[in-house]
Design a protein around this motif. Sequence first.
Motif, PDB file in Angstrom:
ATOM      1  N   ARG A 266       5.568 -13.600   8.021  1.00 10.63           N
ATOM      2  CA  ARG A 266       6.328 -13.897   6.794  1.00 10.63           C
ATOM      3  C   ARG A 266       5.795 -13.075   5.628  1.00 10.63           C
ATOM      4  NH1 ARG A 266       9.799 -13.968   3.559  1.00 10.63           N
ATOM      5  NH2 ARG A 266      10.078 -15.573   1.996  1.00 10.63           N
ATOM      6  N   ARG A 267       4.502 -12.908   5.558  1.00 15.53           N
ATOM      7  CA  ARG A 267       3.902 -12.119   4.479  1.00 15.53           C
ATOM      8  C   ARG A 267       4.340 -10.665   4.562  1.00 15.53           C
ATOM      9  NH1 ARG A 267      -0.496  -9.091   4.736  1.00 15.53           N
ATOM     10  NH2 ARG A 267      -1.559  -8.530   2.781  1.00 15.53           N
ATOM     11  N   THR A 268       4.334 -10.100   5.772  1.00 18.77           N
ATOM     12  CA  THR A 268       4.756  -8.706   5.941  1.00 18.77           C
ATOM     13  C   THR A 268       6.215  -8.527   5.571  1.00 18.77           C
ATOM     14  OG1 THR A 268       3.123  -8.370   7.699  1.00 18.77           O
ATOM     15  CG2 THR A 268       4.954  -6.810   7.585  1.00 18.77           C
ATOM     16  N   GLU A 269       7.056  -9.465   5.968  1.00 15.82           N
ATOM     17  CA  GLU A 269       8.483  -9.391   5.632  1.00 15.82           C
ATOM     18  C   GLU A 269       8.692  -9.444   4.122  1.00 15.82           C
ATOM     19  OE1 GLU A 269      10.193 -12.630   7.713  1.00 15.82           O
ATOM     20  OE2 GLU A 269      10.293 -11.583   9.651  1.00 15.82           O
ATOM     21  N   LEU A 270       7.931 -10.295   3.437  1.00 15.51           N
ATOM     22  CA  LEU A 270       8.058 -10.411   1.991  1.00 15.51           C
ATOM     23  C   LEU A 270       7.669  -9.106   1.304  1.00 15.51           C
ATOM     24  CD1 LEU A 270       8.492 -12.130  -0.589  1.00 15.51           C
ATOM     25  CD2 LEU A 270       6.071 -12.785  -0.408  1.00 15.51           C
ATOM     26  N   LEU A 271       6.544  -8.542   1.715  1.00 13.37           N
ATOM     27  CA  LEU A 271       6.081  -7.302   1.098  1.00 13.37           C
ATOM     28  C   LEU A 271       7.039  -6.149   1.386  1.00 13.37           C
ATOM     29  CD1 LEU A 271       2.230  -7.520   1.781  1.00 13.37           C
ATOM     30  CD2 LEU A 271       3.463  -8.009  -0.349  1.00 13.37           C
ATOM     31  N   ARG A 272       7.559  -6.095   2.603  1.00 12.88           N
ATOM     32  CA  ARG A 272       8.522  -5.035   2.926  1.00 12.88           C
ATOM     33  C   ARG A 272       9.803  -5.174   2.121  1.00 12.88           C
ATOM     34  NH1 ARG A 272       7.776  -4.505   9.392  1.00 12.88           N
ATOM     35  NH2 ARG A 272       6.193  -2.851   9.365  1.00 12.88           N
ATOM     36  N   ALA A 273      10.205  -6.408   1.874  1.00 12.78           N
ATOM     37  CA  ALA A 273      11.436  -6.633   1.114  1.00 12.78           C
ATOM     38  C   ALA A 273      11.325  -6.137  -0.314  1.00 12.78           C
ATOM     39  CB  ALA A 273      11.780  -8.121   1.114  1.00 12.78           C
ATOM     40  N   HIS A 274      10.096  -6.033  -0.834  1.00 10.58           N
ATOM     41  CA  HIS A 274       9.884  -5.576  -2.210  1.00 10.58           C
ATOM     42  C   HIS A 274       9.225  -4.202  -2.268  1.00 10.58           C
ATOM     43  CE1 HIS A 274      11.087  -9.355  -4.101  1.00 10.58           C
ATOM     44  NE2 HIS A 274      10.480  -9.973  -3.090  1.00 10.58           N
ATOM     45  N   SER A 275       9.232  -3.477  -1.169  1.00  9.83           N
ATOM     46  CA  SER A 275       8.605  -2.158  -1.119  1.00  9.83           C
ATOM     47  C   SER A 275       9.574  -1.063  -1.540  1.00  9.83           C
ATOM     48  CB  SER A 275       8.109  -1.865   0.311  1.00  9.83           C
ATOM     49  OG  SER A 275       7.065  -2.732   0.671  1.00  9.83           O
ATOM     50  N   THR A 276       9.028  -0.035  -2.169  1.00  9.16           N
ATOM     51  CA  THR A 276       9.844   1.137  -2.510  1.00  9.16           C
ATOM     52  C   THR A 276       9.783   2.130  -1.352  1.00  9.16           C
ATOM     53  OG1 THR A 276       7.915   2.051  -3.670  1.00  9.16           O
ATOM     54  CG2 THR A 276       9.571   0.926  -5.002  1.00  9.16           C
ATOM     55  N   ASN A 277      10.114   1.658  -0.154  1.00 14.31           N
ATOM     56  CA  ASN A 277      10.109   2.551   1.004  1.00 14.31           C
ATOM     57  C   ASN A 277      11.492   3.170   1.194  1.00 14.31           C
ATOM     58  OD1 ASN A 277      11.652   0.514   2.279  1.00 14.31           O
ATOM     59  ND2 ASN A 277       9.805  -0.440   3.116  1.00 14.31           N
ATOM     60  N   VAL A 278      11.567   4.103   2.129  1.00 13.10           N
ATOM     61  CA  VAL A 278      12.822   4.824   2.352  1.00 13.10           C
ATOM     62  C   VAL A 278      13.934   3.879   2.779  1.00 13.10           C
ATOM     63  CG1 VAL A 278      13.936   6.605   3.759  1.00 13.10           C
ATOM     64  CG2 VAL A 278      11.622   6.972   2.869  1.00 13.10           C
ATOM     65  N   ALA A 279      13.612   2.922   3.650  1.00  9.74           N
ATOM     66  CA  ALA A 279      14.643   2.014   4.160  1.00  9.74           C
ATOM     67  C   ALA A 279      15.296   1.229   3.032  1.00  9.74           C
ATOM     68  CB  ALA A 279      14.030   1.067   5.189  1.00  9.74           C
ATOM     69  N   ASN A 280      14.502   0.702   2.113  1.00  6.15           N
ATOM     70  CA  ASN A 280      15.064  -0.088   1.011  1.00  6.15           C
ATOM     71  C   ASN A 280      15.856   0.765   0.033  1.00  6.15           C
ATOM     72  OD1 ASN A 280      14.230  -2.657   1.780  1.00  6.15           O
ATOM     73  ND2 ASN A 280      12.244  -2.473   0.776  1.00  6.15           N
ATOM     74  N   LEU A 281      15.278   1.882  -0.379  1.00 11.62           N
ATOM     75  CA  LEU A 281      15.958   2.716  -1.376  1.00 11.62           C
ATOM     76  C   LEU A 281      17.203   3.375  -0.786  1.00 11.62           C
ATOM     77  CD1 LEU A 281      12.931   4.347  -3.230  1.00 11.62           C
ATOM     78  CD2 LEU A 281      14.266   2.340  -3.867  1.00 11.62           C
ATOM     79  N   ARG A 282      17.145   3.763   0.479  1.00 14.55           N
ATOM     80  CA  ARG A 282      18.319   4.368   1.111  1.00 14.55           C
ATOM     81  C   ARG A 282      19.453   3.358   1.244  1.00 14.55           C
ATOM     82  NH1 ARG A 282      19.777   5.969   6.651  1.00 14.55           N
ATOM     83  NH2 ARG A 282      20.944   7.924   6.537  1.00 14.55           N
ATOM     84  N   ALA A 283      19.093   2.082   1.355  1.00 14.97           N
ATOM     85  CA  ALA A 283      20.101   1.031   1.446  1.00 14.97           C
ATOM     86  C   ALA A 283      20.579   0.565   0.072  1.00 14.97           C
ATOM     87  CB  ALA A 283      19.541  -0.154   2.220  1.00 14.97           C
ATOM     88  N   GLY A 284      20.074   1.187  -0.987  1.00 10.51           N
ATOM     89  CA  GLY A 284      20.511   0.835  -2.332  1.00 10.51           C
ATOM     90  C   GLY A 284      19.793  -0.346  -2.941  1.00 10.51           C
ATOM     91  N   ARG A 285      18.659  -0.722  -2.399  1.00  7.27           N
ATOM     92  CA  ARG A 285      17.901  -1.844  -2.972  1.00  7.27           C
ATOM     93  C   ARG A 285      17.004  -1.314  -4.098  1.00  7.27           C
ATOM     94  NH1 ARG A 285      16.951  -2.485   2.756  1.00  7.27           N
ATOM     95  NH2 ARG A 285      18.544  -3.874   3.635  1.00  7.27           N
ATOM     96  N   TRP A 286      17.630  -0.886  -5.179  1.00  6.04           N
ATOM     97  CA  TRP A 286      16.908  -0.252  -6.280  1.00  6.04           C
ATOM     98  C   TRP A 286      16.051  -1.239  -7.056  1.00  6.04           C
ATOM     99  CZ3 TRP A 286      16.982   4.663  -5.419  1.00  6.04           C
ATOM    100  CH2 TRP A 286      18.095   5.260  -4.836  1.00  6.04           C
TER     101      TRP A 286
END
Length: 249
Positions: free
Chosen positions: A67-87
């Motif tokens: 759960r901790r890893t999922e939370l941190l990934r959800a708020h990360s400025t990684n390629v997956a998030n930014l490419r999906a438009g999660r600015w």
Amino acid sequence: MLAITVKTGTGPVRPRPAAGELAGLLRRIGADAAPGVRRAAVPWAAPLYVGAVQLGAYATARLPGRRRTELLRAHSTNVANLRAGRWRTLVTSAAFVEQPLPVPYGAALLAALGTAEVRWGTGRAAGVFATGHIGASLLVYAGLRARGHGRTAHGTMGDTPPVATAQAVDVGASYGFNATVGALAATVPHRGVRAAATAGLLTLATVPVLRRGRTFTDAGHLAALVIGVAMGAGIRGGTGRGGAGANQA
């Protein structure tokens, strides 16, 4: 501007500044100090931010590992998030860290942000931090997308970096911290000290980028530092043009 005149019984007529003139004088005195001139203010945003990040880190550390890893990934400025438009992660990533801040690092972060807040005011200090954090995150994202073009985790054609990098946890205050330190170095009043401090910081940030085991965060730290130095030069030049930077060497 109107002036109020007061006539004494024995002396000449002496003009006193009207309310508007007095207010303008106080605004100039209370404006952002020039580099090297410390404002008479107590930082409040810096300790509030560092304290909130640290408390959040302790709370996050109590979550189950997955759960901790999922939370941190959800708020990360990684390629997956930014490419999906999660600015939104460009902002929220600065509120999370992977582990509670070590005492030396937390103290250094607080000192840098607090000094910037005292010298430039809360708004400008926050602007430097945010610009460095967001700017470096976007530059890293662009670099990873460019390097990953035509390659996927399985070696086939695509337009994303390897999955491990694209979904990496990339949170923390280090980009904003580097930008703030760079801006502080670039606004040191004495020219020689300013040049030495800036060159030293840039050298320290460049060395990890040149080594074989470099990571994308190493590049991000260098990018944030360069952004901060550029913003510091702008702050120094702006106060100099306004007449407040007369003490610069």
